[in-house]
Motif scaffolding. Structure first.
Motif, PDB file in Angstrom:
ATOM      1  N   PHE A 106       2.075  10.032  -6.064  1.00 28.73           N
ATOM      2  CA  PHE A 106       1.777   8.712  -6.852  1.00 28.73           C
ATOM      3  C   PHE A 106       0.270   8.055  -5.964  1.00 28.73           C
ATOM      4  O   PHE A 106      -0.590   7.722  -6.809  1.00 28.73           O
ATOM      5  CB  PHE A 106       3.043   7.791  -7.015  1.00 28.73           C
ATOM      6  CG  PHE A 106       2.390   6.491  -7.542  1.00 28.73           C
ATOM      7  CD1 PHE A 106       2.190   6.186  -8.743  1.00 28.73           C
ATOM      8  CD2 PHE A 106       2.197   5.346  -6.592  1.00 28.73           C
ATOM      9  CE1 PHE A 106       1.906   4.937  -9.160  1.00 28.73           C
ATOM     10  CE2 PHE A 106       2.009   4.236  -6.916  1.00 28.73           C
ATOM     11  CZ  PHE A 106       1.839   3.906  -8.352  1.00 28.73           C
ATOM     12  N   TYR A 107       0.632   8.060  -4.702  1.00 27.78           N
ATOM     13  CA  TYR A 107      -0.361   7.228  -3.770  1.00 27.78           C
ATOM     14  C   TYR A 107      -1.798   8.445  -3.791  1.00 27.78           C
ATOM     15  O   TYR A 107      -2.651   7.757  -3.465  1.00 27.78           O
ATOM     16  CB  TYR A 107       0.317   6.964  -2.578  1.00 27.78           C
ATOM     17  CG  TYR A 107       1.297   6.171  -2.723  1.00 27.78           C
ATOM     18  CD1 TYR A 107       0.857   4.686  -2.609  1.00 27.78           C
ATOM     19  CD2 TYR A 107       2.375   6.308  -2.511  1.00 27.78           C
ATOM     20  CE1 TYR A 107       1.914   3.612  -2.702  1.00 27.78           C
ATOM     21  CE2 TYR A 107       3.573   5.389  -2.515  1.00 27.78           C
ATOM     22  CZ  TYR A 107       3.238   3.921  -2.735  1.00 27.78           C
ATOM     23  OH  TYR A 107       4.006   3.044  -2.809  1.00 27.78           O
ATOM     24  N   ASP A 108      -1.568   9.492  -3.835  1.00 28.75           N
ATOM     25  CA  ASP A 108      -2.771  10.292  -4.367  1.00 28.75           C
ATOM     26  C   ASP A 108      -3.862   9.698  -5.224  1.00 28.75           C
ATOM     27  O   ASP A 108      -5.170   9.920  -5.192  1.00 28.75           O
ATOM     28  CB  ASP A 108      -2.483  11.893  -4.449  1.00 28.75           C
ATOM     29  CG  ASP A 108      -1.860  12.405  -3.226  1.00 28.75           C
ATOM     30  OD1 ASP A 108      -1.839  11.809  -2.092  1.00 28.75           O
ATOM     31  OD2 ASP A 108      -1.088  13.246  -3.057  1.00 28.75           O
ATOM     32  N   ASP A 109      -3.165   9.428  -6.131  1.00 25.19           N
ATOM     33  CA  ASP A 109      -4.077   8.804  -7.580  1.00 25.19           C
ATOM     34  C   ASP A 109      -4.180   7.472  -7.714  1.00 25.19           C
ATOM     35  O   ASP A 109      -5.319   7.169  -8.262  1.00 25.19           O
ATOM     36  CB  ASP A 109      -3.345   9.473  -8.791  1.00 25.19           C
ATOM     37  CG  ASP A 109      -3.286  10.764  -8.997  1.00 25.19           C
ATOM     38  OD1 ASP A 109      -4.044  11.486  -8.405  1.00 25.19           O
ATOM     39  OD2 ASP A 109      -2.141  11.456  -9.506  1.00 25.19           O
ATOM     40  N   ALA A 110      -3.380   6.962  -7.093  1.00 24.73           N
ATOM     41  CA  ALA A 110      -3.372   5.259  -7.195  1.00 24.73           C
ATOM     42  C   ALA A 110      -4.324   4.698  -6.123  1.00 24.73           C
ATOM     43  O   ALA A 110      -4.367   5.212  -4.825  1.00 24.73           O
ATOM     44  CB  ALA A 110      -1.969   4.568  -6.994  1.00 24.73           C
ATOM     45  N   HIS A 111      -5.160   3.552  -6.474  1.00 24.71           N
ATOM     46  CA  HIS A 111      -6.087   3.001  -5.350  1.00 24.71           C
ATOM     47  C   HIS A 111      -5.197   1.840  -4.715  1.00 24.71           C
ATOM     48  O   HIS A 111      -4.251   1.061  -5.201  1.00 24.71           O
ATOM     49  CB  HIS A 111      -7.063   2.298  -5.787  1.00 24.71           C
ATOM     50  CG  HIS A 111      -8.246   3.351  -6.599  1.00 24.71           C
ATOM     51  ND1 HIS A 111      -9.139   4.129  -5.882  1.00 24.71           N
ATOM     52  CD2 HIS A 111      -8.219   3.683  -7.957  1.00 24.71           C
ATOM     53  CE1 HIS A 111      -9.803   4.820  -6.733  1.00 24.71           C
ATOM     54  NE2 HIS A 111      -9.285   4.675  -7.935  1.00 24.71           N
TER      55      HIS A 111
END
Length: 216
Positions: A106-111
């Motif tokens: 999730f954090y790979d895609d979220a800023h």
């Protein structure tokens, strides 16, 4: 409406403070509605009737109502603001705990900046809605109903004439809300994007300095 229902579930934990605030709201409304009646008595009996005693007594009652109303409104604001702060505190903790449990993908895609905006700016918007918007809506509705009842008791024709503009005002408010809502959502998106850019630039300062690429 579903979002409002979910938000109101958080207020159930602090029902005592909400009841206190609503009771104080009713008391403050009473003090506001009785002042015009006292003013009428001061004019009709005190001034036109040339009764100085009634005039002084009525003025004293108006000042007393203003003092009592101020104290009651303080109790109302304090209790409602306390309830709102506790609700937002619980909401922030729950949101933070939820972020801790999300997967690494999730954090790979979220800023990070957008997540910060959601946790800070969006939650603050909910606090303002609870503390001002929702409470103000309830207070204004109670005031409107009370004033309409009083007007109808005094003179039905004049009351209906005074309320004739209400449908047009309602329509104007609905049109304003329809145009403002998309713009406000766009503002929230832009704030999230700006926060993301700011976060990426600040965290990238060390990398830029490490490779001496300031000029680039």
């Amino acid at each position: 409406m579903g979002e409002l229902t979910r938000l109101m579930r958080y207020t159930v934990r602090y029902w005592a403070w909400m009841l206190l605030g609503l009771a104080a709201m009713g008391g403050a409304l009473f003090t506001r509605l009785i002042v015009p009646r006292l003013t009428q008595r001061a004019i009709d009996v005190g001034i036109l009737g040339k009764d100085a005693g009634v005039l002084l007594a009525t003025v004293g009652l108006i000042l007393l109502m203003a003092l009592i109303g101020g104290l009651i409104r303080f109790a109302e604001r304090y209790s409602m603001e306390y309830m709102c702060q506790r609700v937002i505190y619980d909401l922030r903790n729950e949101l933070y705990s939820h972020l801790q449990q999300l997967s690494f993908s999730f954090y790979d895609d979220a800023h990070t900046g957008q997540l910060m905006s959601r946790v800070t700016a969006d939650v603050e918007t909910l606090r303002r809605f609870l503390a001002r918007g929702l409470i103000g809506l309830i207070e204004n509705l109670l005031m409107l109903v009370s004033v309409v009842v009083i007007l109808l008791r005094y003179h039905v024709g004049l009351a209906l004439a005074s309320l004739a503009m209400l449908p047009f005002l309602t329509y104007a408010v609905a049109q304003f809300a329809r145009k403002v809502r998309p713009a406000y959502r766009e503002i929230q998106v832009q704030v999230a994007s700006m926060t993301a850019v700011l976060q990426e630039n600040i965290t990238g300062v060390r990398v830029v300095r490490a490779f001496a690429r300031e000029d680039r």
